[in-house]
Design an enzyme around this catalytic site. Structure first.
Site, PDB file in Angstrom:
ATOM      1  N   ASN A  23       0.696  -1.233  -0.004  1.00  0.00           N
ATOM      2  CA  ASN A  23      -0.037  -0.023   0.061  1.00  0.00           C
ATOM      3  C   ASN A  23       0.704   1.098  -0.116  1.00  0.00           C
ATOM      4  O   ASN A  23       0.386   2.421  -0.365  1.00  0.00           O
ATOM      5  CB  ASN A  23      -1.105   0.013   1.166  1.00  0.00           C
ATOM      6  CG  ASN A  23      -2.105  -1.011   0.983  1.00  0.00           C
ATOM      7  OD1 ASN A  23      -2.214  -1.569  -0.178  1.00  0.00           O
ATOM      8  ND2 ASN A  23      -2.921  -1.414   1.984  1.00  0.00           N
ATOM      9  N   ASP A 116     -16.877  -3.207  -3.831  1.00  0.00           N
ATOM     10  CA  ASP A 116     -16.044  -4.464  -4.170  1.00  0.00           C
ATOM     11  C   ASP A 116     -16.370  -5.247  -2.928  1.00  0.00           C
ATOM     12  O   ASP A 116     -17.333  -5.165  -2.058  1.00  0.00           O
ATOM     13  CB  ASP A 116     -14.472  -4.202  -4.170  1.00  0.00           C
ATOM     14  CG  ASP A 116     -13.932  -3.469  -3.128  1.00  0.00           C
ATOM     15  OD1 ASP A 116     -14.716  -3.201  -1.976  1.00  0.00           O
ATOM     16  OD2 ASP A 116     -12.696  -3.311  -3.026  1.00  0.00           O
TER      17      ASP A 116
HETATM   18  N1  EPU Z   1     -14.464   6.306   2.540  1.00  0.00           N
HETATM   19  C1  EPU Z   1     -15.384   7.039   1.781  1.00  0.00           C
HETATM   20  N2  EPU Z   1     -15.125   8.269   1.047  1.00  0.00           N
HETATM   21  C2  EPU Z   1     -13.993   8.255   0.496  1.00  0.00           C
HETATM   22  C3  EPU Z   1     -12.889   7.523   0.706  1.00  0.00           C
HETATM   23  C4  EPU Z   1     -13.126   6.456   1.786  1.00  0.00           C
HETATM   24  O1  EPU Z   1     -16.399   6.940   2.511  1.00  0.00           O
HETATM   25  O2  EPU Z   1     -13.954   9.344  -0.427  1.00  0.00           O
HETATM   26  C5  EPU Z   1     -14.515   5.487   3.297  1.00  0.00           C
HETATM   27  C6  EPU Z   1     -14.167   3.979   2.536  1.00  0.00           C
HETATM   28  O3  EPU Z   1     -15.524   3.429   1.935  1.00  0.00           O
HETATM   29  C7  EPU Z   1     -13.760   2.934   3.679  1.00  0.00           C
HETATM   30  C8  EPU Z   1     -13.157   3.932   4.768  1.00  0.00           C
HETATM   31  O4  EPU Z   1     -13.484   5.240   4.230  1.00  0.00           O
HETATM   32  O5  EPU Z   1     -15.252   2.570   4.515  1.00  0.00           O
HETATM   33  C9  EPU Z   1     -11.725   3.868   4.596  1.00  0.00           C
HETATM   34  O6  EPU Z   1     -11.296   3.992   3.327  1.00  0.00           O
HETATM   35  P1  EPU Z   1      -9.750   4.495   2.791  1.00  0.00           P
HETATM   36  O7  EPU Z   1      -9.830   5.511   1.862  1.00  0.00           O
HETATM   37  O8  EPU Z   1      -9.097   4.922   4.312  1.00  0.00           O
HETATM   38  O9  EPU Z   1      -9.060   3.285   2.356  1.00  0.00           O
HETATM   39  P2  EPU Z   1      -8.389   2.871   1.033  1.00  0.00           P
HETATM   40  O10 EPU Z   1      -7.475   4.184   0.403  1.00  0.00           O
HETATM   41  O11 EPU Z   1      -9.544   2.569  -0.210  1.00  0.00           O
HETATM   42  C10 EPU Z   1      -6.552   1.780   1.824  1.00  0.00           C
HETATM   43  C11 EPU Z   1      -5.654   0.272   1.753  1.00  0.00           C
HETATM   44  C12 EPU Z   1      -6.707  -0.748   2.320  1.00  0.00           C
HETATM   45  C13 EPU Z   1      -7.055  -0.409   3.496  1.00  0.00           C
HETATM   46  C14 EPU Z   1      -7.667   0.826   3.913  1.00  0.00           C
HETATM   47  C15 EPU Z   1      -7.615   1.313   5.275  1.00  0.00           C
HETATM   48  C16 EPU Z   1      -4.581   0.639  -0.570  1.00  0.00           C
HETATM   49  C17 EPU Z   1      -4.321   0.529  -1.821  1.00  0.00           C
HETATM   50  N3  EPU Z   1      -5.636   0.208   0.100  1.00  0.00           N
HETATM   51  O12 EPU Z   1      -7.647   1.622   1.167  1.00  0.00           O
HETATM   52  O13 EPU Z   1      -5.801  -2.000   2.038  1.00  0.00           O
HETATM   53  O14 EPU Z   1      -7.792  -1.556   3.968  1.00  0.00           O
HETATM   54  O15 EPU Z   1      -6.640   1.945   3.193  1.00  0.00           O
HETATM   55  O16 EPU Z   1      -6.376   1.187   5.998  1.00  0.00           O
HETATM   56  O17 EPU Z   1      -3.545   1.472   0.181  1.00  0.00           O
HETATM   57  C18 EPU Z   1      -5.546  -4.325   1.597  1.00  0.00           C
HETATM   58  O18 EPU Z   1      -4.424  -3.912   1.471  1.00  0.00           O
HETATM   59  O19 EPU Z   1      -6.244  -5.477   1.726  1.00  0.00           O
HETATM   60  C19 EPU Z   1      -6.561  -3.236   1.676  1.00  0.00           C
HETATM   61  C20 EPU Z   1      -7.837  -3.131   1.267  1.00  0.00           C
END
Ligand code: EPU
Length: 417
Positions: A23, A116
């Site tokens: 990540n 997803d």
């Molecule tokens: N969210 C919103 N609106 C937004 C952005 C996020 O409602 O505009 C919500 C999401 O739906 C979720 C929560 O906020 O419920 C957290 O989302 P976040 O944006 O923090 O996560 P992400 O950037 O989509 C990354 C990692 C994930 C990890 C999360 C939390 C990457 C590629 N992915 O996702 O990793 O679970 O942060 O730490 O960096 C994994 O590696 O298996 C994985 C899923």
């Protein structure tokens, strides 16, 4: 689509080395969009998501070359500012190209990622932040068309939740925008700190990384840099739990135990003995873990991506545990698969009640996502008899050589493709 076959019961013993953090690497690859030239990333994990991000960057116009764990990305003068649906669908992290493409090209077309396996996963905070910086969006036939014809301008952006992806998208946009961007309630994850270091090595000015208030000053003078990706704390945590669930003695090297403070302390509460140094940790698992409760939260809270593996451990605890998931609305989808192995888990909205049983019993199961897939493999290590984990392409997205690494520590495990 590939299977992992495990004969449970072996006590893991030995040493395993983890690779670079998925990540962090994915977003650091995207940083190459910001400026033409040859960028170098070291300690890049050889996993499916990195290959997918490579495909996306190639589509945008970059050339990539890999030797071992070093990846060079040559970013051209002119980019094709587009992320097609087939790639965005396979990897939602593709959305982080939006900010840097708008900053560099003044336009971007990115297929809208749907939900997803983990839930709806909206991107409203990414879009609202970029709009505050001067971008406008319209949705046309499932494709998000963004425009910032006069470039992006720094703004003070308050996130309603410390989203990792929104913080990264806005940071990547902010370093190439005019003026200062302040991100309030920014995510504090170590991968964000690492991205900030990489951007600063490229000549950016990002301060406050690791705190909820990030200051990003845009500059037209970015240049390619060399950067080494931090170790993968999720891979390290997964092997630590593998040691715990098998009552084994596992040493994880090449990791940063300080980035797993909460998770290791919960493993201690569960009866594990944990020792650690600067870049290693050693875990000895008990015969049977103690029940524990935990709640997933943004960093430095318990990481949601270690939740399913920890639940696998608690299915054989000597009592009842309660786990609360706060990040994703559909993270518990894997529970049905663990139940097929004999686990006793009931779900009530975002809470899981896990009544520990003395043993699990192996059977065929399907990996629903990266981390739940890893959790099912760990459950299989403990279960009596044979467990066959299907849909292992999910696991390949985030783990390099999981089967070989577990086998080297004594697991009876094989893969068939
Ligand atoms: N969210 C919103 N609106 C937004 C952005 C996020 O409602 O505009 C919500 C999401 O739906 C979720 C929560 O906020 O419920 C957290 O989302 P976040 O944006 O923090 O996560 P992400 O950037 O989509 C990354 C990692 C994930 C990890 C999360 C939390 C990457 C590629 N992915 O996702 O990793 O679970 O942060 O730490 O960096 C994994 O590696 O298996 C994985 C899923």
């Amino acid at each position: 689509m590939g299977q992992i076959i495990i004969d449970g019961g072996a006590r893991l013993q030995g040493t395993v080395t983890v690779g670079g953090a998925k990540n962090a690497a994915l977003k650091e690859m995207v940083a190459a969009i910001l400026v033409p030239g040859r960028h170098q990333l070291n300690n890049v994990p050889d996993i499916a998501d990195v290959a997918l991000m490579g495909e996306l960057l190639s589509h945008i116009g970059c050339r990539l070359q890999r030797e071992g764990t070093t990846l060079w990305i040559v970013s051209p003068e002119r980019l094709n500012p587009e992320a097609p649906l087939e790639l965005v669908r396979k990897m939602r992290a593709s959305i982080v190209v939006l900010g840097p493409l708008l900053a560099r090209c003044g336009e971007a077309r990115v297929a809208l990622p749907g939900g997803d396996d983990l839930g709806a996963r909206p991107i409203d905070m990414h879009l609202e932040g970029l709009q505050q910086m001067g971008a406008s969006f319209r949705l046309s036939h499932g494709v998000l068309e963004g425009e910032a014809l006069n470039g992006l301008t720094g703004a003070e952006i308050e996130l309603s939740f410390p989203s990792v992806g929104a913080t990264e998208n806005l940071m990547l946009a902010g370093v190439a925008a005019k003026g200062e961007t302040i991100i309030v309630n920014a995510a504090r994850e170590p991968e964000i700190v690492d991205l900030a270091r990489h951007l600063n090595a490229m000549g950016a000015s990002v301060t406050g990384e690791g705190t909820p208030m990030l200051h990003v000053t845009g500059t037209p003078n970015l240049s390619p840099a060399e950067h080494t990706v931090i170790p993968d704390r999720l891979e390290a945590g997964t092997y630590a739990i593998a040691g715990a669930i098998t009552g084994g003695d596992v040493t994880v090297t090449g990791c940063s135990p300080t980035l797993l403070r909460m998770e290791l302390s919960k493993l201690e509460d569960a009866g594990c003995q944990v020792r650690k140094g600067e870049d290693w940790l050693r875990i000895e698992g008990p015969e049977r873990p103690q029940p524990i409760d935990f709640v997933t939260l943004p960093y430095p809270g318990f990481h949601t991506d270690l939740h399913p593996q920890m639940v696998a451990l608690l299915t054989v605890a000597s009592g009842t545990s309660i786990v609360t998931e706060n990040l994703y609305d559909s993270r518990f989808r894997y529970v049905g698969e663990l139940a097929r192995m004999g686990a006793d888990i009931s779900i009530e909205s975002q809470h899981a009640v896990i009544r520990g049983k003395p043993e699990l019993s192996g059977c065929p199961v399907l990996a629903p996502d990266i981390r739940a897939g890893a959790a099912l493999v760990l459950a299989g290590l403990r279960a009596e008899g044979t467990t066959v984990v299907g849909d292992v392409h999910h696991i390949d997205r985030g783990y390099n050589g999981l089967v070989d690494k577990l086998r080297a520590m004594g697991a009876a495990i094989a893969r068939s493709d």
